[in-house]
Enzyme design. Structure first.
Site, PDB file in Angstrom:
ATOM      1  CB  SER A 213       1.495  17.654   1.279  1.00  0.00           C
ATOM      2  OG  SER A 213       2.867  18.023   1.236  1.00  0.00           O
TER       3      SER A 213
ATOM      4  CE1 TYR B  31       2.371  15.142  -3.712  1.00  0.00           C
ATOM      5  CE2 TYR B  31       3.292  17.026  -2.544  1.00  0.00           C
ATOM      6  CZ  TYR B  31       2.821  15.720  -2.537  1.00  0.00           C
ATOM      7  OH  TYR B  31       2.785  15.004  -1.356  1.00  0.00           O
TER       8      TYR B  31
HETATM    9  N1  LIG Z   1       6.353  10.982   2.178  1.00  0.00           N
HETATM   10  C1  LIG Z   1       6.193  12.267   2.394  1.00  0.00           C
HETATM   11  O1  LIG Z   1       7.162  12.972   2.700  1.00  0.00           O
HETATM   12  C2  LIG Z   1       4.823  12.900   2.280  1.00  0.00           C
HETATM   13  C3  LIG Z   1       4.675  14.219   2.754  1.00  0.00           C
HETATM   14  C4  LIG Z   1       3.435  14.829   2.669  1.00  0.00           C
HETATM   15  C5  LIG Z   1       2.358  14.155   2.139  1.00  0.00           C
HETATM   16  N2  LIG Z   1       2.524  12.881   1.670  1.00  0.00           N
HETATM   17  C6  LIG Z   1       1.349  12.229   1.095  1.00  0.00           C
HETATM   18  O2  LIG Z   1       1.087  11.027   1.793  1.00  0.00           O
HETATM   19  C7  LIG Z   1       0.473  10.077   0.919  1.00  0.00           C
HETATM   20  C8  LIG Z   1       1.244   8.774   0.974  1.00  0.00           C
HETATM   21  O3  LIG Z   1       2.557   9.007   0.511  1.00  0.00           O
HETATM   22  P1  LIG Z   1       3.803   8.011   0.761  1.00  0.00           P
HETATM   23  O4  LIG Z   1       4.956   8.873   1.044  1.00  0.00           O
HETATM   24  O5  LIG Z   1       3.408   6.937   1.670  1.00  0.00           O
HETATM   25  O6  LIG Z   1       3.964   7.473  -0.747  1.00  0.00           O
HETATM   26  P2  LIG Z   1       4.359   6.039  -1.335  1.00  0.00           P
HETATM   27  O7  LIG Z   1       4.702   6.290  -2.754  1.00  0.00           O
HETATM   28  O8  LIG Z   1       5.327   5.380  -0.434  1.00  0.00           O
HETATM   29  O9  LIG Z   1       2.984   5.220  -1.226  1.00  0.00           O
HETATM   30  C9  LIG Z   1       1.858   5.596  -1.982  1.00  0.00           C
HETATM   31  C10 LIG Z   1       0.964   4.388  -2.211  1.00  0.00           C
HETATM   32  O10 LIG Z   1      -0.152   4.825  -2.996  1.00  0.00           O
HETATM   33  C11 LIG Z   1      -0.378   3.900  -4.045  1.00  0.00           C
HETATM   34  N3  LIG Z   1      -1.005   4.567  -5.189  1.00  0.00           N
HETATM   35  C12 LIG Z   1      -0.428   5.414  -6.091  1.00  0.00           C
HETATM   36  N4  LIG Z   1      -1.325   5.784  -7.014  1.00  0.00           N
HETATM   37  C13 LIG Z   1      -2.506   5.179  -6.689  1.00  0.00           C
HETATM   38  C14 LIG Z   1      -3.806   5.173  -7.273  1.00  0.00           C
HETATM   39  N5  LIG Z   1      -4.067   5.869  -8.399  1.00  0.00           N
HETATM   40  N6  LIG Z   1      -4.782   4.459  -6.667  1.00  0.00           N
HETATM   41  C15 LIG Z   1      -4.517   3.722  -5.549  1.00  0.00           C
HETATM   42  N7  LIG Z   1      -3.297   3.674  -4.965  1.00  0.00           N
HETATM   43  C16 LIG Z   1      -2.301   4.402  -5.532  1.00  0.00           C
HETATM   44  C17 LIG Z   1       1.006   3.366  -4.387  1.00  0.00           C
HETATM   45  O11 LIG Z   1       0.930   2.117  -5.075  1.00  0.00           O
HETATM   46  C18 LIG Z   1       1.654   3.265  -3.004  1.00  0.00           C
HETATM   47  O12 LIG Z   1       1.419   2.014  -2.405  1.00  0.00           O
HETATM   48  C19 LIG Z   1       0.440  10.736  -0.457  1.00  0.00           C
HETATM   49  O13 LIG Z   1      -0.828  11.309  -0.671  1.00  0.00           O
HETATM   50  C20 LIG Z   1       1.503  11.819  -0.347  1.00  0.00           C
HETATM   51  O14 LIG Z   1       1.279  12.865  -1.255  1.00  0.00           O
HETATM   52  C21 LIG Z   1       3.724  12.241   1.729  1.00  0.00           C
END
Ligand SMILES: NC(=O)c1ccc[n+]([C@@H]2O[C@H](COP(=O)([O-])OP(=O)(O)OC[C@H]3O[C@@H](n4cnc5c(N)ncnc54)[C@H](O)[C@@H]3O)[C@@H](O)[C@H]2O)c1
Length: 256
Positions: free
Chosen positions: A143, A156
């Site tokens: 991230s 985080y």
């Molecule tokens: N959305 C953003 O702005 C953003 C920015 C930077 C990084 N990220 C990273 O991208 C990744 C995806 O994020 P997103 O925004 O799609 O989030 P989201 O919450 O929409 O989706 C995350 C998915 O991961 C699953 N999950 C959670 N805990 C889990 C576990 N212990 N084992 C297996 N699956 C699990 C959830 O059920 C969900 O389907 C994450 O690692 C997040 O930190 C997101």
């Protein structure tokens, strides 16, 4: 011919958000996809989306924080499609926004367990398999919070800096055996997680877009599909000289 035709790809946390868009993109570019998540309903929905576009996918439930479940996930993935060429360690949680000295230990422990330990366990199991298969490519979801700090998000931020570190080490240790490992560092991406962070910051007074768009020099947040594009490219042979990198995909956020 798709970018990853004939390859097998695993995406953790692909029951929603960036993971789902990545699984769909892998399939559109010709890979057979293992969709994994703790949320079976979301995961099955992703499989249905892939099958609707004539792609191949299976759902395997696994919590990335649990070592036995991760080992079983890789074993079942190989049972399903024979080998593992590409993996995207995407599963992650944001937790609560809390001032540093008030952070509850259970918030810290859970975020580290899923984001950092989970990525570590997946990397170990994936690399063991890829060594047997003669190589592969892995992308970890860090991230912009893996590059700079964000007040209120210490666990985080620590977990994502850790993901960037694991990425460098894995790349160094297995590069000569044909395994490339990269991390990407997204800015705000339009998913449930960003809504949760915006809601926690503003108490719901303004929308996610109203809060987050102006923070990005490009003038808007990103889409899961834009992130999926980079992930699948990094896993393809087109990215054959890219490894050990922590790549921002953030509309210019960390250039500020
Ligand atoms: N959305 C953003 O702005 C953003 C920015 C930077 C990084 N990220 C990273 O991208 C990744 C995806 O994020 P997103 O925004 O799609 O989030 P989201 O919450 O929409 O989706 C995350 C998915 O991961 C699953 N999950 C959670 N805990 C889990 C576990 N212990 N084992 C297996 N699956 C699990 C959830 O059920 C969900 O389907 C994450 O690692 C997040 O930190 C997101």
């Amino acid at each position: 011919m798709g970018m990853v035709s004939g390859k097998t790809a695993l995406v953790t946390g692909s029951g929603a958000g960036i993971g789902r868009a990545t699984a769909v993109k892998f399939a559109a570019e010709g890979a057979k996809v293992v969709v994994s998540d703790v949320n079976a309903e979301g995961g099955e929905e992703t499989v249905a989306m892939i099958e609707k576009q004539d792609g191949k996918a299976v759902f395997i439930k696994a919590d990335v924080a649990v070592s036995d479940e991760v080992d079983a996930l890789i074993a079942k993935a190989v049972e399903s499609f024979g080998r593992l060429d590409c993996a995207c360690n995407n599963a992650g949680i944001e937790g609560k926004i809390v001032p540093f000295i008030e952070q509850p230990l259970d918030n810290f422990d859970r975020i580290i367990a899923v984001n950092l330990r989970g990525t570590f366990l997946c990397l170990q199991a994936e690399i063991r398999q890829m060594l047997k298969d003669g190589g592969g490519a892995i992308v970890n979801l860090a991230s912009v919070a893996g590059l700079i700090g964000f007040p209120g998000l210490a666990p985080y931020v620590a977990s994502k800096h850790g993901v960037n570190g694991l990425t460098k080490n894995a790349a160094l240790e297995y590069g000569k055996q044909g395994i490339r490992v990269n991390a990407i560092c997204p800015g705000g991406i339009d998913t449930r997680m960003l809504d949760s962070l915006a809601e926690q910051s503003t108490g719901g007074e303004i929308t996610t877009r109203e809060m987050m768009d102006p923070l990005h020099p490009i003038g808007r947040i990103g889409t899961p599909e834009e992130v999926a594009e980079l992930i699948v490219w990094l896993c393809s042979d087109r990215a054959s000289f890219v490894t050990g990198a922590n790549i921002p995909i953030d509309g210019g956020f960390v250039a500020q």
